[in-house]
Motif scaffolding. Sequence first.
Motif: not given
Length: 82
Positions: A54-73
Amino acid sequence: MLKAGDRVKLITFNGEASPPEDCEPEENYWLLVGEHATVIEPETIYGRALIEFEVLVTSKGLYCHNEIPNTLLILESDLLRV
């Protein structure tokens, strides 16, 4: 067992509550502990759940490489269904 659409909370990352001392800031996914997300894919080829935060992952300065934005495994054991 998680299902697509389940709402979850990240309780740990890689089984740990806090990052290792040598953790790079862009990889400090422990900053997301306590955040809520939705399960997109319960089990991927990597044996982890693909979740959308729900929170924008990149707003915390984190990498987010997945095809679907704002997702992590994430390991299912790191998640609590809410």
